[in-house]
Enzyme design. Structure first.
Site, mmCIF file in Angstrom:
data_model
loop_
_atom_site.group_PDB
_atom_site.id
_atom_site.type_symbol
_atom_site.label_atom_id
_atom_site.label_comp_id
_atom_site.label_asym_id
_atom_site.label_seq_id
_atom_site.Cartn_x
_atom_site.Cartn_y
_atom_site.Cartn_z
ATOM 1 N N TRP A 145 -2.031 -1.914 8.010
ATOM 2 C CA TRP A 145 -2.200 -1.508 6.617
ATOM 3 C C TRP A 145 -3.540 -2.059 6.161
ATOM 4 O O TRP A 145 -3.802 -3.252 6.255
ATOM 5 C CB TRP A 145 -1.041 -2.082 5.802
ATOM 6 N N ASP B 284 4.689 -9.952 7.103
ATOM 7 C CA ASP B 284 4.696 -8.973 6.018
ATOM 8 C C ASP B 284 5.833 -7.993 6.299
ATOM 9 O O ASP B 284 5.715 -7.112 7.152
ATOM 10 C CB ASP B 284 3.360 -8.241 5.933
ATOM 11 N N LYS C 191 10.547 0.008 -1.318
ATOM 12 C CA LYS C 191 11.143 1.061 -0.510
ATOM 13 C C LYS C 191 12.658 0.956 -0.467
ATOM 14 O O LYS C 191 13.373 1.914 -0.770
ATOM 15 C CB LYS C 191 10.588 1.025 0.918
#
Length: 399
Positions: free
Chosen positions: A132, A213, A247
């Site tokens: 990311w 993460d 999410k």
């Protein structure tokens, strides 16, 4: 007028993913398909409002909303610790985990970077290649230099484990290593348990500082299984864990995340918590309340948590089903296109192996939007658009 103070300010090219999403919205075609931005949508293309969250909202109502403490809501922080580490984890029992509520997972990584910049400055930060993009940006903003370790093997479309291990072993002892423990973004491929164990041994031996993460807990195998890497590592060594509820709670705009630091003992955890609070105060002062109350209420109630667990399972199963359906549709059209890798990936994303030129062709010719790297958001697939996507993939692959 006098010469502008800001005449040399560079134009912002825009975030590539968010800009692509804007282009999708402006596309007039009816059969366009958005597989770019990392947002879960249901079979009808809508972001779902989870029943557990709706029930929590009815419980919290709309009373007065004072500022939260810098570290966030106590119920929320307790829920984060138990979800991420498990209620019986020894580090939790020993009260040696410092946890704060953050503004999304991005805020968690950002505060982690700021905290490490103050207390462990001058170290190199290693992130996976690919990763990311904000992993680079957030740590560079905090003053670190970032580098990469191999992760993706383009030929096999799987983890380049040997390359990863060699790079981490060659890195200077005490480097900061960012790991995604489950549902790797953007590749969708994860380390298996044996690989996790080997990497853990190496990281501990080298004294590397690990930042996990974990943005997609529950979208891989299960809420519990997806946290296993983090839990096993935290039982052996200190680490930092950023997590997100965007999410798995479908609360994108509420910006709900957490940062936990596993410490040596209770005294260290209390001092670390104080420094995390200071970092928050110097950044955004305190987190927002409503999203935190919703998450804390669900995680703190047995019935609502059980309902939420089922809803996460439903989302995960739908994404798995869409992977299989896309693979089946491609096989119907061609036996020459390699799609076996799709079924070995998991979570919201798949690294398709398509080139940037092929991705451009998908978008311009068929209105199928992927990120330029070839990353596909599987959650954007549904039974209605899979045939379109399958045909587009076959057409660009066969050229």
């Amino acid at each position: 007028m006098t010469e502008s103070l800001f005449g040399q300010v560079e134009a912002f090219a825009g975030d590539p993913i968010l800009s692509l999403n804007d282009s999708f919205k402006a596309d007039p075609r009816d059969r366009k398909v958005n597989l770019s931005i990392g947002v879960y949508t249901d079979e009808h293309g809508r972001i779902p409002v989870l029943g557990s969250v709706r029930a929590a909202y009815e419980r919290i109502g709309f009373a007065e909303r004072p500022y939260l403490p810098m570290e966030g809501h106590a119920l929320y922080r307790d829920g984060v610790q138990k979800l991420v580490f498990g209620a019986s984890h020894p580090a939790l029992s020993d009260k040696r985990i410092a946890t704060i509520q953050t503004i999304g997972g991005t805020g968690a990584v950002g505060i982690a970077a700021d905290f490490l910049a103050k207390h462990t400055p001058g170290r190199t930060v290693l992130v996976s290649d690919p990763t990311w993009e904000n992993h680079h940006g957030l740590f560079q903003r905090a003053g670190f230099k970032t580098a990469t370790y191999p992760y993706w093997d383009r030929a096999s479309r799987s983890v380049d484990f040997d390359g990863m291990v060699k790079a981490l072993d060659a890195a200077e002892a005490g480097s900061i290593v960012v790991l995604q423990p489950v549902c790797h973004n953007p590749t969708g491929v994860d380390l298996d348990e044996a690989q996790q164990a080997a990497v853990t041994d190496l990281l501990v031996a080298k004294g590397h500082i690990v930042v996990f993460d974990m943005a997609y807990q529950g979208f891989g195998t299960s809420l519990e299984a997806d946290a296993a890497f983090v839990r096993r590592y935290a039982a052996r060594a200190s680490c930092l864990v950023a997590n997100s509820f965007s999410k798995n709670f479908s609360l994108y705009g509420e910006r709900c995340g957490g940062l936990s630091v596993v410490c040596r003992d209770r005294d260290e955890a209390e001092r670390v918590l104080g420094q995390l609070k200071l970092a928050v105060r110097r950044s955004y002062s305190s987190p927002p309340m409503t999203g935190g109350l919703l998450v804390g209420t669900v995680l703190g109630n047995d019935d609502l948590r059980a309902q939420w667990t089922r809803e996460v399972e439903t989302m995960r199963n739908r994404m798995d089903a869409m992977r299989k359906l896309l693979a089946e549709e491609i096989r119907k059209l061609s036996n020459e296109v390699d799609i076996g890798f799709l079924l070995n990936q998991r979570g919201m994303f798949s690294f398709t192996g398509l080139t940037e030129q092929q991705v451009t062709a998908l978008r311009e010719r068929d209105g199928v939007y992927l990120v330029g790297s070839g990353r596909m958001c599987v959650a954007g697939l549904n039974e209605a658009n899979v045939p379109t996507v399958a045909k587009s993939f076959v057409d660009v692959s066969q050229g």
